[in-house]
Scaffold this active site. Structure first.
Site, mmCIF file in Angstrom:
data_model
loop_
_atom_site.group_PDB
_atom_site.id
_atom_site.type_symbol
_atom_site.label_atom_id
_atom_site.label_comp_id
_atom_site.label_asym_id
_atom_site.label_seq_id
_atom_site.Cartn_x
_atom_site.Cartn_y
_atom_site.Cartn_z
ATOM 1 N N GLU A 29 -9.428 8.301 5.017
ATOM 2 C CA GLU A 29 -8.310 7.662 5.709
ATOM 3 C C GLU A 29 -7.944 8.335 7.024
ATOM 4 O O GLU A 29 -8.829 8.723 7.782
ATOM 5 C CB GLU A 29 -7.119 7.608 4.751
ATOM 6 C CG GLU A 29 -7.462 6.895 3.438
ATOM 7 C CD GLU A 29 -6.248 6.495 2.673
ATOM 8 O OE1 GLU A 29 -5.978 7.096 1.633
ATOM 9 O OE2 GLU A 29 -5.568 5.572 3.120
ATOM 10 N N ASP B 270 0.851 -1.185 0.000
ATOM 11 C CA ASP B 270 0.000 0.000 0.000
ATOM 12 C C ASP B 270 0.885 1.233 0.000
ATOM 13 O O ASP B 270 2.047 1.187 0.364
ATOM 14 C CB ASP B 270 -0.927 -0.026 1.229
ATOM 15 C CG ASP B 270 -2.025 1.009 1.138
ATOM 16 O OD1 ASP B 270 -2.838 1.082 2.053
ATOM 17 O OD2 ASP B 270 -2.059 1.751 0.133
HETATM 18 C C1 GLC Z 1 -4.199 4.429 0.116
HETATM 19 C C2 GLC Z 1 -5.108 3.461 0.779
HETATM 20 C C3 GLC Z 1 -5.555 2.341 -0.112
HETATM 21 C C4 GLC Z 1 -5.632 2.820 -1.548
HETATM 22 C C5 GLC Z 1 -4.229 3.207 -1.985
HETATM 23 C C6 GLC Z 1 -4.188 3.726 -3.424
HETATM 24 O O1 GLC Z 1 -3.332 5.016 0.986
HETATM 25 O O2 GLC Z 1 -4.677 2.919 2.015
HETATM 26 O O3 GLC Z 1 -6.821 1.882 0.358
HETATM 27 O O4 GLC Z 1 -6.130 1.781 -2.371
HETATM 28 O O5 GLC Z 1 -3.653 4.179 -1.145
HETATM 29 O O6 GLC Z 1 -4.903 4.932 -3.524
#
Ligand code: GLC
Length: 612
Positions: free
Chosen positions: A529, A332
């Site tokens: 987030e 991630d």
């Molecule tokens: C983010 C998230 C994840 C997402 C990724 C790409 O920080 O934690 O859920 O898919 O980045 O955007």
């Protein structure tokens, strides 16, 4: 010395200065020139005519074997990097570095505009660069289409997962995913960073609304439905790749343990023992693997202090060996680089732990050179390199990247179609949860004489949609969204004799007759987030005041809560006749009105505990 002499001297000085600057820049560029291997396209291995890997009659494994056998180390490493598209310094770098995957971070649309055609053209431009390489391996392009393809203007914006969790309707969730996949594929994007399979145990977490809730079995069942909705296809390749995330345990991260100074829960730590981790959080992922998941994203959570991306027990022993996962594991956002003091060590540790593709998401040159060094040093073995690339190529073939026709302008008509709107409206209706109904407040009569409406979220598509929409964090009052606010929905269902008066703050004229019903639509500002981590999610003072004012002007009071999670209303709800949890319903506020006025029944069930 006359002025003319001085100006001549100044001119000479300036010429010398600029000459120096130009030379200095030239030296810097030369020193920093990449250690790029030659791209000799005349090599036999680049011969495409009878290349087995292009023969769709062969098995995926045969095609992978042929392609892998043609690749040099540089090309293999390029397949393991996932780069945020705004970090690509120039298009040529895609071919120069053989970059295998790109993503749009939240809100990262085409430079021109967010129109579907601009998205399609952007994707096709990126893909065109891969055709200039020796082996022409197509890019995988990923996006967070987590409540529809919502980055794209005019796309159908569905309720967020917390609302889909409230529907508890697997068939509906599958159809939402199917519609999302159709709109994604129309823009040439075949990888959705969804479903979120986190089991949310703490509503203070900003990601709560991205989950189906706190019940393991429901998360597993709805996650399976969503995965099939994305992937199932009448062709011999997946419609769109699902990407269950965030492996694993993020829903149990403890408040106040975040590594990020701006957050409280996101990027935090959980301390379950392995039995608890398996019982609560592994079930949905194990089921997703059994149901055909081909990409798993590892979250940035830590388990007893070890960041998941560095945990070989989780990624290799459990996910790949015990569960038999044969797709690829992607890290991630920047999560890999939080593992060790240097990027080199971080890469070595995480790739050896089981990460196959690294969402850098910025520094692809640094990634490439570190990987070359790690392989040269033997810190990452050739076997590990080939295993990671084999997994990635396998999924690329399974997704039809080498075989499916290029998305065309004609296909864009599916975006925002009536069929998809109908599915979204159904999802809104079925996601509404009736928390309280006294004094026969609900359903409201459509022929009521007078209805007054107030609250921060009554006439605000940005609040209905929440984060991961036109912008990563969402936009309060987003006017770019095509849809219906809850207020507009109310106005559309009442009789022609009904007066509907709206004032956001609840300022209604004194002396006029009391309204039959006062409806106050309150809730949270958009967030995403860690920026949504909140020690005590509750109503704003403005909303509480609007409720108080509206109550004095109404015979009955109905409060609708537009939020990504339960809010603390325990001190106030006794004074309200009815309370509805609307979650983040997306663009179709009419679905809320449909259940308020009894056109459809309330069928939603809480996806997470809420004591009112
Ligand atoms: C983010 C998230 C994840 C997402 C990724 C790409 O920080 O934690 O859920 O898919 O980045 O955007």
């Amino acid at each position: 010395m006359g002025s003319k002499d001085i100006s001549k001297i100044m001119t000479k000085v300036l010429i010398v200065f600029f000459a120096f600057v130009v030379i200095a820049i030239g030296i810097a560029l030369f020193i920093n020139r990449d250690r790029l291997p030659s791209q000799d396209l005349s090599e036999e291995r680049c011969e495409q005519n009878n290349a087995q890997y292009l023969n769709s009659e062969l098995s995926v494994e045969e095609r992978v074997d042929d392609l892998l056998g043609r690749m040099n180390e540089w090309e293999k490493i390029g397949q393991m990097v996932l780069v945020e598209k705004n970090s690509i310094r120039n298009l040529e770098d895609i071919q120069r570095y053989n970059i295998g995957a790109l993503l749009s971070g939240g809100g990262a649309g085409p430079k021109r505009n967010n129109e579907p055609l601009s998205w399609l053209e952007m994707i096709n431009d990126f893909q065109a660069e891969t055709k200039k390489t020796c082996l022409k391996i197509p890019l995988l392009y990923g996006i967070d289409a987590v409540h529809g393809h919502a980055n794209v203007l005019g796309a159908t914006i569905f309720p967020h997962f917390i609302g889909l969790g409230a529907t508890n309707d697997a068939d509906l969730v599958r159809r939402v995913a199917e519609a999302t996949a159709e709109e994604m594929a129309a823009t040439g994007i075949y990888w959705n960073f969804a479903p979120n399979l986190d089991v949310a145990k703490d509503i203070r977490w900003g990601k709560t609304y991205e989950t189906f809730g706190s019940d393991t079995a429901r998360v597993s069942r709805l996650g399976e439905a969503y995965l099939h909705g994305l992937q199932d296809s009448s062709t011999d390749y997946y419609q769109v790749l699902a990407n269950p995330k965030h492996f694993i345990g993020g829903g149990s991260m403890q408040y106040g343990t975040s590594r990020n100074k701006d957050f409280k829960v996101e990027e935090g730590n959980f301390t379950l023992n392995e039995e608890e981790l398996r019982r609560v959080h592994l079930v949905p992922f194990a089921n997703a693997v059994d149901e055909g998941a081909r990409v798993i994203m590892v979250g940035t959570a830590s388990w007893n202090g070890t960041i998941n991306a560095a945990n070989s027990r989780l990624l290799t022993e459990i996910l790949k060996e015990e569960l038999g996962f044969t797709g690829f594991v992607v890290s991630d956002w920047y999560g890999v680089y939080q593992v060790a003091p240097t990027r080199y060590e971080s890469l070595v540790t995480t790739i050896n732990a089981g990460i196959d593709m690294v969402m850098t998401p910025f520094e692809y040159k640094d990634f490439m050179s570190n990987m070359q060094t790690a392989i040269a040093n033997g810190d990452i073995s050739q076997e590990r390199l080939d295993d990671a690339v084999r997994r990635i190529l396998r999924v690329k073939f399974e997704a039809g990247l080498f075989d499916r026709p290029e998305a065309t302008v004609e296909g864009l008509s599916v975006i925002g179609s009536e069929k998809h709107h109908a599915i979204a409206l159904e999802a809104v209706r079925k996601s509404q949860v009736l928390l309280k109904n006294t004094n026969a407040a609900l359903p409201i009569s459509a022929s009521a004489k007078k209805i007054i409406v107030s609250g921060s979220s009554a006439n605000n598509l940005g609040r209905q949609a929440g984060g991961w929409t036109s912008e990563w964090q969402g936009i309060d009052g987003d006017t770019s969204i095509t849809g219906t606010t809850i207020l507009e929905g109310i106005k559309s269902v009442v009789s022609e004799h009904t007066s509907v008066e709206y004032n956001q703050n609840g300022d209604f004229a004194d002396g006029s007759p009391l309204a039959d019903v006062g409806i106050v639509v309150v809730g949270e500002k958009p967030y995403a987030e860690g920026w949504g981590d909140n020690p005590n999610p509750k109503l704003s003072e403005e909303d509480l005041l609007a409720i108080k004012k509206t109550k004095t002007k109404s015979n009955k009071l109905v409060v609708i809560i537009v939020a990504g999670r339960p809010l603390d209303i325990s001190a106030y709800s006794a004074d309200w006749d009815a309370v509805v949890a609307s979650w983040l319903p997306g663009a179709f506020g009419g679905g809320v009105a449909d259940v308020l006025f009894g056109i459809y029944p309330f069928t939603g069930v809480l996806p997470i505990g809420w004591d009112i």
